[in-house]
Scaffold this active site. Structure first.
Site, mmCIF file in Angstrom:
data_model
loop_
_atom_site.group_PDB
_atom_site.id
_atom_site.type_symbol
_atom_site.label_atom_id
_atom_site.label_comp_id
_atom_site.label_asym_id
_atom_site.label_seq_id
_atom_site.Cartn_x
_atom_site.Cartn_y
_atom_site.Cartn_z
ATOM 1 N N ALA A 95 0.820 -1.216 0.000
ATOM 2 C CA ALA A 95 0.000 0.000 0.000
ATOM 3 C C ALA A 95 0.852 1.264 0.000
ATOM 4 O O ALA A 95 0.378 2.337 -0.337
ATOM 5 C CB ALA A 95 -0.913 -0.002 1.216
ATOM 6 N N LYS A 96 2.105 1.140 0.413
ATOM 7 C CA LYS A 96 3.058 2.260 0.416
ATOM 8 C C LYS A 96 2.463 3.514 1.062
ATOM 9 O O LYS A 96 2.560 4.606 0.528
ATOM 10 C CB LYS A 96 3.573 2.516 -1.013
ATOM 11 C CG LYS A 96 4.250 1.258 -1.595
ATOM 12 C CD LYS A 96 4.909 1.466 -2.921
ATOM 13 C CE LYS A 96 5.713 0.256 -3.382
ATOM 14 N NZ LYS A 96 4.921 -0.903 -3.843
ATOM 15 N N ARG A 97 1.869 3.315 2.239
ATOM 16 C CA ARG A 97 1.255 4.412 2.955
ATOM 17 C C ARG A 97 2.280 5.159 3.806
ATOM 18 O O ARG A 97 3.451 4.793 3.848
ATOM 19 C CB ARG A 97 0.127 3.878 3.863
ATOM 20 C CG ARG A 97 -1.008 3.184 3.122
ATOM 21 C CD ARG A 97 -1.715 4.112 2.147
ATOM 22 N NE ARG A 97 -3.040 3.614 1.804
ATOM 23 C CZ ARG A 97 -3.351 2.913 0.723
ATOM 24 N NH1 ARG A 97 -2.437 2.591 -0.171
ATOM 25 N NH2 ARG A 97 -4.601 2.519 0.498
ATOM 26 N N ASP B 99 3.934 4.637 -6.503
ATOM 27 C CA ASP B 99 4.390 3.265 -6.729
ATOM 28 C C ASP B 99 5.064 3.223 -8.097
ATOM 29 O O ASP B 99 5.097 4.230 -8.791
ATOM 30 C CB ASP B 99 3.187 2.304 -6.650
ATOM 31 C CG ASP B 99 3.588 0.918 -6.198
ATOM 32 O OD1 ASP B 99 4.537 0.345 -6.770
ATOM 33 O OD2 ASP B 99 2.953 0.394 -5.268
#
Lengths: 275, 275
Positions: A95-97, B99
């Site tokens: 999710a690369k939050r 991303d």
């Protein structure tokens, strides 16, 4: 899932393969498109076919969010299905939050909060740019993991991640050395791309114990042998992800068996490297 | 909404206020909790009350994702409501995504793709750590904006964003100078925290034309006067966000009118600064 359980799973399956569920409506086989929930049906069959060979699954949230609420429903159903194999696989929300402290707590609930959001992943990927208070809230959850971006597999990784500071330390290396102190090898991992495998040696000097999640093997061109050479540690310490090369191994009705073949081939190679 | 329309909106409302819809079930007034969709009901009343004074609304995705599908339904309903005032406000998905290229395209569809996800924000916040190919896919959408994190308002901002490279350039400054070339002042903005207002002067040297989204005024302690002093440009060039100080101005049945009072006070101060 804690570190000991993950290591045992790797030993038992003789695999450190993570299957990336980047499931895209435009790429799944045509015969699935008339089912009630094509993405879930695709994921379920991929999971069934690859579970003997994979220790982890990693849905990338972007592919579900792009389809709105129906897409998120597919994700929820996929997670519910994965939960029925809770001891047999580690689950990662890619999710690369990352946000300021009180907001990151909300993101932690989103991915780890069965009672809050309904999702119960083992791990979530987090971007380091906002620093310590954006990462720590995720570490407050027991037996859950932060997988922090360090050196990614894409071209743009060179824009900032390789910038050297006044002491000659590259940013990704500074991210590793600084953030390693925020948690420990039992609740933090790092993303290090396979497309820069030689840099894994540099990474291992800073974080010898931590698990590394390694994308970029397969469609992106990274080599498993190289990754293992520089990245393996005494507990394995690697989760190597492949997405497109497995899930889209065939675009036809045999997609699941072809995915199994690809996963099995990788597992076999991994078993040889784990000796 | 394009740049010209945004500037006109600011002139017309004499305001550069963005209201952050960080709507939290634990903090909204008790009397709303028995309605069918408390978060939507809260947002709707906040929007109605503050629309004369605000030019932008910024739901932070974390607060919706933490409640799972019901939370996301509240977000969708809120966005549908905001769309009915399309010419009267700019909408920002505070999502801090980013991303590799093909995945960022999916995120772009998630926030800009009315036909894909059902959401149709004007802008999305993006983290810069993964570099150019993680940002550019968002810029392919006409009249849509990337708001890239540069210098954030939280404590952890000092962990990496202030790190100086070999030439003495700080990372946030390098992010500004490098990424400004990926788009232009008509499709990119930058996040610069009000808690470091004096640094806005440094920021303005690098990106004199771009709009800046400035969080940190209000609950986080930043000063509007300071932000305006260093950040205003000939087209205004600022969107100043306040979340908690407006939406939780009262925890009781008068929450909407109190939110309006707070927003109005900020608008009045802003009108004075825009002269």
């Amino acid at each position: 899932m804690n570190r000991e359980q993950l290591i045992n799973l790797i030993r038992q399956k003789q695999s450190f393969l993570c299957v990336g569920l980047d499931s895209d409506m435009d790429k799944i086989p045509a015969h699935l498109r008339n089912t009630a929930d094509p993405i879930y049906e695709f994921n379920r069959q991929i999971i069934d076919a690859t579970l003997p060979y994979a220790v982890a699954y990693k849905p990338n949230l972007a592919f579900y969010e792009s389809r709105g609420i129906p897409g998120l429903n597919s994700l929820y159903k996929t997670m519910a299905y994965l939960e029925s194999f809770r001891d047999q696989c580690f689950t990662i929300a890619d999710a690369k939050r990352g946000d300021i402290g009180n907001t990151s707590t909300q993101y932690a609930k989103a991915f780890f909060g069965k009672q809050d959001s309904g999702l119960d992943f083992d791990a979530v990927t987090v971007a380091p740019y906002m620093g310590e208070d954006s990462v720590k809230p995720f570490l407050a959850f027991e037996n859950k993991w932060v997988i922090l971006l360090a050196l990614t597999s894409n071209k743009g990784a060179s824009d900032f991640q390789l910038t050297e500071d006044r002491q000659g330390e590259k940013l990704f290396s500074r991210v590793l050395s600084t953030s390693a102190g925020w948690g420990n090898a039992g609740n933090m991992m790092f993303v290090v791309g396979a497309t820069r495998a030689e840099m894994l040696a540099e990474v291992r000097k800073i974080v010898p114990e931590h698990f590394l999640l390694v994308p970029g093997v397969g469609a992106q061109g990274g080599s498993l042998q190289e990754v293992a050479k520089y990245g393996l540690n005494k507990d394995c310490g690697l989760l190597v992800n492949a997405s497109r090369s497995i899930i889209y191994a065939s675009g036809s009705t045999d997609f699941a068996s072809k995915a199994a073949e690809e996963a099995k081939a990788m597992q076999k190679e991994m078993a040889g490297l784990l000796v």
